[in-house]
Design an enzyme around this catalytic site. Structure first.
Site, PDB file in Angstrom:
ATOM      1  N   LYS A 190       0.915  -1.138   0.019  1.00  0.00           N
ATOM      2  CA  LYS A 190      -0.236  -0.001   0.052  1.00  0.00           C
ATOM      3  C   LYS A 190       0.874   1.550  -0.372  1.00  0.00           C
ATOM      4  O   LYS A 190       1.428   1.198   1.130  1.00  0.00           O
ATOM      5  CB  LYS A 190      -0.508  -0.041   1.384  1.00  0.00           C
ATOM      6  CG  LYS A 190      -1.632   1.175   0.757  1.00  0.00           C
ATOM      7  CD  LYS A 190      -1.660   2.837   1.716  1.00  0.00           C
ATOM      8  CE  LYS A 190      -2.264   3.597   1.440  1.00  0.00           C
ATOM      9  NZ  LYS A 190      -2.165   4.760   1.940  1.00  0.00           N
ATOM     10  N   GLU A 265       8.131   1.332  12.119  1.00  0.00           N
ATOM     11  CA  GLU A 265       9.426   2.175  11.067  1.00  0.00           C
ATOM     12  C   GLU A 265       9.259   3.964  11.333  1.00  0.00           C
ATOM     13  O   GLU A 265       8.116   4.378   9.994  1.00  0.00           O
ATOM     14  CB  GLU A 265      10.350   1.814  10.424  1.00  0.00           C
ATOM     15  CG  GLU A 265      11.966   2.749  10.474  1.00  0.00           C
ATOM     16  CD  GLU A 265      11.813   3.831  10.004  1.00  0.00           C
ATOM     17  OE1 GLU A 265      11.705   4.821  10.648  1.00  0.00           O
ATOM     18  OE2 GLU A 265      11.731   4.314   8.776  1.00  0.00           O
ATOM     19  N   CYS A 300      13.015  10.718   7.886  1.00  0.00           N
ATOM     20  CA  CYS A 300      13.011  10.199   8.864  1.00  0.00           C
ATOM     21  C   CYS A 300      14.296  10.340   9.984  1.00  0.00           C
ATOM     22  O   CYS A 300      13.800  10.411  11.018  1.00  0.00           O
ATOM     23  CB  CYS A 300      12.561   8.520   9.322  1.00  0.00           C
ATOM     24  SG  CYS A 300      12.739   7.457   8.623  1.00  0.00           S
ATOM     25  N   GLU A 398       8.760  17.171  14.828  1.00  0.00           N
ATOM     26  CA  GLU A 398       9.242  16.559  13.519  1.00  0.00           C
ATOM     27  C   GLU A 398       8.549  17.567  12.772  1.00  0.00           C
ATOM     28  O   GLU A 398       7.704  16.970  12.661  1.00  0.00           O
ATOM     29  CB  GLU A 398       9.065  14.447  13.665  1.00  0.00           C
ATOM     30  CG  GLU A 398       9.810  14.259  12.062  1.00  0.00           C
ATOM     31  CD  GLU A 398       9.450  12.736  11.801  1.00  0.00           C
ATOM     32  OE1 GLU A 398      10.017  12.139  11.278  1.00  0.00           O
ATOM     33  OE2 GLU A 398       8.713  12.463  12.327  1.00  0.00           O
TER      34      GLU A 398
END
Length: 495
Positions: A190, A265, A300, A398
């Site tokens: 996906k 993750e 990330c 973030e």
């Protein structure tokens, strides 16, 4: 021979884009006719209409995956045979490098110089690496009573769903489907609705390579597709890369359904620590700029918190500003562009809001600070702030954009305290000439990867990738990733 800017633009006007889901060996539209527009963030142009998979498509894909797995046509292949097919798949990815790189650049705004040299070759390398690893690992013969033979083996877990992010669409996908397919599983991929094009194209290449129908399928769509996969009772494992918030939702859905295996993750707010005995300030500054501005900061592992010891702050920032100028954004189809476009309007507005927040909280602007090329697309200058306190918003949250927080510290103890004061633990770095300091600081940093006198090195597949704390669980890359997609079985035979 590498293409020029003009050649890439010409190729972009000719390329044929597939937008349908790939289920049980063929491309299909959504049964209810739903679709969404795929937009080029650098121009605002519509690239394609993409099928939005619904409940019908999810059920079709899971049924096909279960059937394909249970019939053993993939999982029961001899390891060498499965490896040969995956090597053909890797070769086809390399053969179609320019096409896949262009799709990635048009779709996600990534510089073509990066997609041709990092993203697509990295995906091919990943698939090839796991193909070659299949027959290099084995089980165990357990030491038991001599009247027994005790075997410990690994076998494929079954049907795996992989939900992958928009920042490295083909590369992050390969980190999931590479080991999952190598282990003998059926996989449903996906992709993010922000960047689905390479995943859709890969499906045809997988079939061309000889991967059986139902073993590699692609379901484009938004979060509702991921939720259906996470909740499905006939999926055995779900692997996700993305935000910590969404990762928690997926884990909860998996727990409420069939307790499928969950591998996450997630986010990061990685500290890059520069001590006063840094061996080369100019190189450290150039590396720090790349650590935050590469891929528009949409990483990330981005070195988004730069911790600089007080007595070298001024010299370091002067060098950093020079390096940041090399990342000024331009047309992603120009091989000379240092940065490309932000992936979509939502992310663009989010990044700009963080810049405004930093200014309102009194952070000192070092460079950048605004949007650019606003007449063409979604571009933001490489931006850095000196932050007076490590608890300022841009130091804590973030951002996933080209925005750096520079924080000063007095000594090593303060640096470690600031570095570890975060909910994340994905990556970190330290710059020092003292080998003892390097080892001691590395051990104390709570992160899955620590770099010393470098940043974001180690593209080699031998290194596991993942984080501590709320940066997730499990590891991508390396043989540890292969283990994620298998179940351990103990078999005892009485003689």
């Amino acid at each position: 021979m590498a293409r020029t800017h003009a050649q890439w633009k010409a190729f972009s006007s000719e390329i044929q884009i597939e937008g349908r889901a790939f289920i049980d060996g063929q491309y299909v539209n959504a049964a209810d006719g739903r679709s969404f527009d795929c937009i080029n963030p650098a121009t605002g142009d519509k690239l394609a209409s993409i099928a939005w998979a619904g409940e019908h498509e999810v059920e079709q894909a899971v049924t096909a995956a279960r059937r394909a797995f249970d019939n053993g046509g993939w999982s029961d292949l001899p390891p060498l045979a499965r490896g040969r097919i995956l090597k053909r798949f890797a070769a086809l990815i390399r053969e179609h490098r320019d096409e896949l790189a262009l799709l990635e650049t048009l779709d996600a705004g990534k510089p073509i110089g990066d997609t041709t040299t990092v993203d697509v070759p990295g995906a091919a390398y990943c698939v090839e690496w796991f193909a070659e690893a299949i027959d290099k690992i084995g089980g165990e013969v357990a030491p038991v009573d001599p009247k027994l033979v005790g075997l410990v083996t690994r076998e494929a877990i079954g049907v795996v769903a992989a939900v992958v992010p928009w920042n490295f669409p083909i590369l992050m996908a390969s980190w999931k489907f590479g080991p999952a397919l190598a282990a003998g599983n059926a996989l449903i991929l996906k992709p993010s609705e922000k960047s689905p094009l390479t995943a859709i194209r890969l499906a045809a290449l997988a079939k061309q390579a000889g991967i059986p129908d139902g073993i590699f399928q692609v379901l484009p769509g938004a979060g509702d597709v991921g939720k259906r996969l996470a909740m499905h009772m006939d999926i055995d494992c779900i692997a996700f890369t993305g935000s910590t918030g969404v990762g928690k939702l997926i884990a909860a859905d998996a727990a409420q359904s069939n307790l499928k295996r969950v591998w996450l993750e997630l986010g990061g707010k990685s500290p890059n620590i520069v001590l006063s005995d840094c061996p080369d300030i100019a190189r450290a500054a150039r590396t720090a700029a790349g650590a935050i501005f590469y891929n528009m900061g949409e990483m990330c592992t981005a070195g988004s918190r730069l911790l600089v010891q007080e007595d070298i702050k001024d010299a370091f920032i002067a060098e950093f500003k020079k390096a940041a100028a090399g990342f000024y954004p331009g047309d992603p189809l120009d091989p000379a562009s240092g940065m490309g476009a932000i992936v979509d309007r939502i992310q663009y507005d989010k990044v700009l809001s963080y810049i405004d927040k930093a200014k309102s909280e009194g952070a000192e602007l070092v460079c950048g600070g605004k949007a650019t090329h606003t007449d063409t697309g979604l571009f933001i200058e490489p931006t850095a702030f000196v932050c007076q306190r490590p608890d300022m918003t841009i130091c804590r949250e973030e951002i996933f954009g080209p925005v750096l927080s520079i924080i000063t510290f007095k000594d090593v103890e303060e640096a470690i305290r600031i570095a570890n004061d975060t909910e994340y633990g994905l990556a970190a770095a330290v710059w020092t000439s003292n080998v003892t300091t390097a080892h001691q600081v590395s051990r104390r940093l709570r992160a899955g990867t620590v770099w010393v006198n470098c940043y974001d090195e180690g593209g080699d597949m031998n290194f596991p990738f993942g984080g501590f704390k709320q940066s997730g669980n499990g590891r991508d890359k390396s043989l540890h990733a292969l283990e994620k997609y298998t179940e351990l079985k103990s078999t005892l035979i009485k003689l």
